[in-house]
Write a protein that holds these residues in place. Structure first.
Motif, PDB file in Angstrom:
ATOM      1  N   ARG A  26       0.701  -1.298   0.100  1.00 22.04           N
ATOM      2  CA  ARG A  26      -0.187  -0.021   0.052  1.00 22.04           C
ATOM      3  C   ARG A  26       0.844   1.212  -0.001  1.00 22.04           C
ATOM      4  N   ARG A  27       1.808   1.275   0.811  1.00 29.88           N
ATOM      5  CA  ARG A  27       2.918   2.373   0.929  1.00 29.88           C
ATOM      6  C   ARG A  27       3.916   2.366  -0.046  1.00 29.88           C
ATOM      7  N   LYS A  28       4.127   1.359  -0.770  1.00 32.97           N
ATOM      8  CA  LYS A  28       5.210   1.028  -1.869  1.00 32.97           C
ATOM      9  C   LYS A  28       6.775   1.197  -1.235  1.00 32.97           C
ATOM     10  N   VAL A  29       6.804   0.667   0.043  1.00 35.32           N
ATOM     11  CA  VAL A  29       8.276   0.663   0.905  1.00 35.32           C
ATOM     12  C   VAL A  29       8.534  -0.643   1.352  1.00 35.32           C
ATOM     13  N   VAL A  30       9.959  -0.976   1.499  1.00 33.50           N
ATOM     14  CA  VAL A  30      10.445  -2.066   2.277  1.00 33.50           C
ATOM     15  C   VAL A  30      10.556  -1.621   3.545  1.00 33.50           C
ATOM     16  N   VAL A  31      10.230  -2.121   4.579  1.00 32.16           N
ATOM     17  CA  VAL A  31      10.242  -1.637   6.082  1.00 32.16           C
ATOM     18  C   VAL A  31      11.310  -2.726   6.669  1.00 32.16           C
ATOM     19  N   CYS A  32      12.428  -2.215   7.444  1.00 31.59           N
ATOM     20  CA  CYS A  32      13.004  -2.968   8.045  1.00 31.59           C
ATOM     21  C   CYS A  32      12.255  -3.428   9.593  1.00 31.59           C
ATOM     22  N   ARG A  33      12.435  -4.709   9.841  1.00 33.13           N
ATOM     23  CA  ARG A  33      11.743  -5.426  11.044  1.00 33.13           C
ATOM     24  C   ARG A  33      12.763  -4.890  12.285  1.00 33.13           C
ATOM     25  N   GLY A  34      14.203  -4.559  12.110  1.00 34.41           N
ATOM     26  CA  GLY A  34      14.762  -4.245  13.367  1.00 34.41           C
ATOM     27  C   GLY A  34      14.685  -2.564  13.623  1.00 34.41           C
ATOM     28  N   CYS A  35      15.278  -1.737  12.787  1.00 33.21           N
ATOM     29  CA  CYS A  35      15.306  -0.276  13.101  1.00 33.21           C
ATOM     30  C   CYS A  35      14.304   0.365  12.533  1.00 33.21           C
ATOM     31  N   GLY A  36      13.284  -0.197  11.798  1.00 30.08           N
ATOM     32  CA  GLY A  36      12.138   0.525  11.326  1.00 30.08           C
ATOM     33  C   GLY A  36      12.389   1.424  10.214  1.00 30.08           C
TER      34      GLY A  36
END
Length: 59
Positions: A26-36
């Motif tokens: 939906r946001r067209k991003v890849v999000v890090c599970r660690g640092c965000g």
């Protein structure tokens, strides 16, 4: 519509903290599970550059 390949997501890691990442369509991003950090996705390709990442809205 561009998307990020599932196989690619399995091997991608955050260049900042080396944690696994998730794709948010939906946001067209890849999000890090660690640092965000949120990395933009352009034409289906994650731009995994720390200087182009944005902090997570939830942090």
């Amino acid at each position: 519509m561009p998307y990020v390949d599932e196989v690619l997501l399995e091997v991608l890691r955050c260049p900042d903290c080396r944690a696994e990442v998730d794709y948010k369509d939906r946001r067209k991003v890849v999000v890090c599970r660690g640092c965000g950090l949120q990395y933009p996705v352009v034409d289906g390709i994650p731009v995994m550059l720390v200087d182009q990442a944005k902090p997570s809205r939830r942090r």
